[in-house]
Design an enzyme around this catalytic site. Structure first.
Site, short mmCIF file in Angstrom:
data_model
loop_
_atom_site.label_atom_id
_atom_site.label_comp_id
_atom_site.label_asym_id
_atom_site.label_seq_id
_atom_site.Cartn_x
_atom_site.Cartn_y
_atom_site.Cartn_z
N THR A 45 0.72 -1.38 0.10
CA THR A 45 0.05 0.03 -0.06
C THR A 45 0.85 1.42 -0.06
OG1 THR A 45 -0.15 -0.23 2.31
CG2 THR A 45 -1.99 -1.10 1.11
N CYS A 99 17.33 4.95 -4.21
CA CYS A 99 16.99 5.70 -5.61
C CYS A 99 17.93 6.47 -6.45
CB CYS A 99 15.58 6.27 -5.37
SG CYS A 99 15.68 7.18 -3.80
N HIS A 108 13.24 12.19 -9.31
CA HIS A 108 14.49 13.04 -8.77
C HIS A 108 15.53 13.14 -9.81
CE1 HIS A 108 13.34 11.27 -5.01
NE2 HIS A 108 14.37 10.36 -4.92
N1 LIG Z 1 9.81 6.14 -1.80
C1 LIG Z 1 11.17 6.19 -2.73
O1 LIG Z 1 11.21 6.77 -3.60
C2 LIG Z 1 12.01 4.83 -2.52
C3 LIG Z 1 12.89 4.71 -3.31
C4 LIG Z 1 13.75 3.67 -2.94
C5 LIG Z 1 13.64 2.71 -1.88
N2 LIG Z 1 12.50 3.45 -0.83
C6 LIG Z 1 12.55 2.48 0.31
O2 LIG Z 1 11.35 1.45 0.19
C7 LIG Z 1 10.71 1.37 1.39
C8 LIG Z 1 9.07 1.81 1.33
O3 LIG Z 1 9.12 3.17 0.76
P1 LIG Z 1 7.79 3.88 0.55
O4 LIG Z 1 8.36 5.26 0.03
O5 LIG Z 1 7.15 3.14 -0.41
O6 LIG Z 1 7.11 3.98 1.99
P2 LIG Z 1 5.78 4.23 2.27
O7 LIG Z 1 4.79 5.14 1.30
O8 LIG Z 1 5.62 4.84 3.67
O9 LIG Z 1 5.02 2.81 2.50
C9 LIG Z 1 5.30 1.75 3.54
C10 LIG Z 1 4.67 0.51 3.32
O10 LIG Z 1 5.25 -0.29 4.45
C11 LIG Z 1 3.91 -0.76 4.89
N3 LIG Z 1 4.38 -1.14 6.42
C12 LIG Z 1 5.00 -0.19 7.43
N4 LIG Z 1 4.97 -0.57 8.48
C13 LIG Z 1 4.65 -1.86 8.34
C14 LIG Z 1 4.67 -3.14 9.25
N5 LIG Z 1 4.93 -3.05 10.52
N6 LIG Z 1 4.24 -4.16 8.53
C15 LIG Z 1 3.92 -4.57 7.30
N7 LIG Z 1 3.77 -3.36 6.50
C16 LIG Z 1 4.18 -2.16 7.08
C17 LIG Z 1 2.96 0.44 4.97
O11 LIG Z 1 1.94 -0.33 5.20
P3 LIG Z 1 0.51 0.74 5.60
O12 LIG Z 1 -0.14 1.36 4.43
O13 LIG Z 1 -0.41 -0.37 6.65
O14 LIG Z 1 1.05 1.87 6.48
C18 LIG Z 1 3.19 0.71 3.32
O15 LIG Z 1 2.56 -0.29 2.65
C19 LIG Z 1 11.46 2.16 2.41
O16 LIG Z 1 12.46 1.25 2.90
C20 LIG Z 1 12.06 3.25 1.42
O17 LIG Z 1 13.33 3.48 1.94
C21 LIG Z 1 11.67 4.34 -1.28
#
Ligand SMILES: NC(=O)c1ccc[n+]([C@@H]2O[C@H](COP(=O)([O-])OP(=O)(O)OC[C@H]3O[C@@H](n4cnc5c(N)ncnc54)[C@H](OP(=O)(O)O)[C@@H]3O)[C@@H](O)[C@H]2O)c1
Length: 331
Positions: free
Chosen positions: A9, A127, A234
């Site tokens: 999500t 990223c 980015h």
């Molecule tokens: N955003 C970027 O551009 C990017 C790029 C490269 C890497 N990343 C990495 O990818 C990861 C996710 O990033 P994001 O930007 O997608 O973050 P996000 O939008 O905050 O999404 C986090 C996801 O993790 C889930 N989650 C959080 N706590 C959890 C738990 N205890 N158990 C199960 N699921 C849980 C959340 O579910 P809920 O909906 O239930 O909260 C949501 O689906 C991070 O490690 C980030 O550093 C991000």
């Protein structure tokens, strides 16, 4: 093929579902997991509404071929080893395992060969590092990079759905910085993550991950990472130096263009041009002297910098580890 996405999500997780949807993979079962907050939501995959389930330790015993994690470091540290025990490959987007010497850190176009015969956890790089290296890896192959000076212009979606939501609230006039250290709407912030020895977490990632992926400890990377009020995409202003002299500007352009999934253009490319796209764009190429060049690099951080790279790892792993016949049956 049975696939699970943990963090489905999230800003990246939703893109994982979308990118997977557009592959030719036959996905027999796709299971989506998130925290309790989102359990019960439904996400669409190839015309079917799939339920989001609450993540628990025992779900991985169902047996998946591939598990994609995008739920942050804490979740990955606890659950990815359990998932790896039951699955063929676990691909993690967080920084939890990136610098573990036993775990491959993979951009498939650059070092995808590490996936041959591999089983366990694979780390997806940061990223900003992914798009920078896609733009530069062929130059490194041909002329050996010695120094990279890079300033990033990173979108708010790099901080996940909470980052997007804080930005939108501020556009609406509500200024309560929680995710970002300062107001981000109508502003720029020259700090991403905490400082350690004057260098931010995001900058450390670019330094260390670049060296690991290019397998070059001698390469010096000097990043300044900056958050900008852009929703998706980015950008990076790069000045790089090479050990060996670059033959000509034409050769510089041809060498960068030879990178897989890289587009060199004379157009001016901006984040809004690349959102939703799976390519890395390079423009404003300048050859300052035989050893020094500059470029502007733009990519969708949620896709190229995360979801697309993860799905490309899956596809590369599949193609390297199945015989041709098996691949045909799976696709
Ligand atoms: N955003 C970027 O551009 C990017 C790029 C490269 C890497 N990343 C990495 O990818 C990861 C996710 O990033 P994001 O930007 O997608 O973050 P996000 O939008 O905050 O999404 C986090 C996801 O993790 C889930 N989650 C959080 N706590 C959890 C738990 N205890 N158990 C199960 N699921 C849980 C959340 O579910 P809920 O909906 O239930 O909260 C949501 O689906 C991070 O490690 C980030 O550093 C991000």
């Amino acid at each position: 093929m049975r696939i699970a996405i943990v963090g489905a999500t999230g800003a990246v997780g939703r893109n994982m579902v979308a990118v997977l949807e557009n592959t030719e993979l036959t996905v027999d079962e796709l299971h989506l997991f998130a925290s309790e907050r989102s359990a019960g939501q439904r996400l669409s995959f190839r015309g079917v509404e799939l339920p989001v389930e609450k993540l628990a330790e025992d779900v991985f015993a169902r047996g998946y071929d591939y598990v994609l994690f995008s739920a942050g470091s804490d979740v990955a540290k606890h659950f990815a080893p359990i998932a790896a025990h039951y699955s063929n490959l676990v691909i993690d987007n967080s920084s939890a395992f990136r610098m573990d010497p036993a775990i491959p850190l993979v951009v498939p176009e650059i070092n995808g060969h590490l996936l041959r015969g591999y089983r366990g956890i694979v780390a997806n790089p940061n990223c900003s590092t992914i798009q920078m290296l896609l733009a530069l890896y062929r130059i490194h192959d041909r002329y050996q990079l010695s120094e990279i000076f890079v300033s990033t212009y990173q979108s708010v979606s790099g901080a996940g759905y909470k980052g997007i939501s804080e930005y939108e609230q501020q556009l609406g006039g509500v200024y309560e910085p929680r995710v970002f250290v300062k107001q981000i709407a109508h502003n720029v912030i020259p700090l991403i993550g905490d400082l350690r020895d004057d260098i931010s977490q995001e900058e450390w990632k670019m330094i260390n991950e670049t060296r690991k992926i290019l397998n070059s400890r001698a390469l010096n990377v000097y990043p300044t990472t900056v958050r900008v009020p852009v929703r998706i995409g980015h950008s990076e202003a790069i000045i790089a130096r090479t050990l060996f002299p670059i033959m000509s500007k034409a050769d510089l352009i041809e060498t960068i263009s030879s990178g897989e999934n890289v587009v060199v253009t004379e157009d001016i490319v901006t984040p809004v041009d690349v959102a939703g796209n799976d390519l890395t764009y390079v423009c404003r190429i300048r050859l300052f002297d035989a050893h020094t060049f500059g470029a502007w690099v733009v990519a969708d951080n949620l896709r190229v910098g995360a979801a697309t790279n993860a799905v490309r790892i899956l596809l590369k792993h599949l193609s390297l580890n199945l015989s041709r016949n098996q691949v045909m049956q799976s696709c």
